[in-house]
Design an enzyme around this catalytic site. Sequence first.
Site, PDB file in Angstrom:
ATOM      1  CD  GLU A   1       9.320  -1.073   0.616  1.00 32.03           C
ATOM      2  OE1 GLU A   1       8.225  -1.446   1.108  1.00 32.03           O
ATOM      3  OE2 GLU A   1       9.505   0.041   0.135  1.00 32.03           O
TER       4      GLU A   1
ATOM      5  CB  CYS B   1       5.735   0.537   2.592  1.00 27.87           C
ATOM      6  SG  CYS B   1       5.071   0.256   0.939  1.00 27.87           S
TER       7      CYS B   1
END
Length: 461
Positions: free
Chosen positions: A234, A268
């Site tokens: 990720e 993020c």
Amino acid sequence: MPIATVNPANGETVKTYQAMGEEEVERRLQLAEATFRTYRTTGFDERAALLRRAADLLDEDQQDIARVITTEMGKPVKQARAEAAKCAKAMRWYADHAAELLADEEPADADVRDSGATRALVRYRPVGPVLAVMPWNFPLWQVIRFAAPALMAGNVGLLKHASNVPQTALYLEDLFHRAGFTEGTFQTLLIGSGEVDEILRDERVKAATLTGSEPAGRAVAATAGEMIKKTVLELGGSDPFIVMPSADLDRAAEVAVNARCQNAGQSCIAAKRFIVHTDVYDAFAERFTEGMKALVLGDPMDEDTEIGPLSSERGRAELEELVDDAVRGGASVLCGGERPDRPGWYYPPTVLAGIDREMRIHREEAFGPVATLYRAGDLDEAVLIANDTLFGLSSNVWTRDESEVDRFVRGLEAGGVYFNGMTASHPAFPFGGVKRSGYGRELSGHGIREFCNITTVWHGA
């Protein structure tokens, strides 16, 4: 980078740690391998009881660990408490659902007979020690969303946390140990990033998960590929936040502020690019800018603070470079844009308009409270702007026109599409991205199966 707690609110070094030497790392690898051989044989009920106990302890520790998190990476303390509560919730969710998610699957009778079997099933089995390389921005949550499903699946964990959150890293090992997990079930490795490659190459480590930067992801993926080991990555994100004419503008602007500035924008999945239909662009931009200016920047230990410092001096410098580059290229600063005159690594909520494709901030992830505004003529142009990025983590769309919903779902290149709300991870829903945001999924049934050996069990006559 030294392994140390450095308070971002004033730049003072609180505590420094010595990196573990080769002998200690080897001891922990041996312990992980030995522990897995017995832990893998435990049942779901036993694992669930241990994980629920860890959740209870985390609830008890919430106030203290929140202050540690705030000291280490600058998150406002009320947000740190919310992070701890979210982790406890996720642990209980996996304790409640893991047995169902990993239950044996029985193929259709017709397929079993057609294969020549008298019976067959698919079983999910743990793979072994999993290395988790984790970032500082959500120092509890990033780890727990890996650890909870991994431990419930019967794996054991090895945590290499970010070097600026060592106290949080050690707390996590202690939390699981106090809950009753055997010592080698979850271990923290206090090592530098340069040691990750050698550990990943060790045959005792069976897989790896990384949340972090694109360069870090490339390095882990390259080594794992060479060693033929499963990875989940990720990485960065530059999520779009699209506002269409039918949107509730007051609500959209209010959520947009939180979507951009939660955790001082160091997320993020924070919305970063705000793509607004031309018919409502001016109205939204005014509401959004006023909301950004109204945020309270200050001491992260203060309960009224909404924006704390960035986690590091380097992080602030990199953010300033992106803003300065955009301004030199012709972008307009609607608010913010200048560091405050105070100790610590603070940066104000900032809104930039007039962004073009040549600006670095259009291509790169802005990891801080800086938003970019784009004007779109119609839905198709909004999708084009949204997809004009190397990343594809998540996306947000604000519309009350049902005819637009499916067009956005089909058109947006992202691991998630959230309508009339901000992206937020939840244990029941898969989380992850496409393109350079990585691959694989965390959370939900998809996440717990990532580090399982999916085994076909076939019986002949």
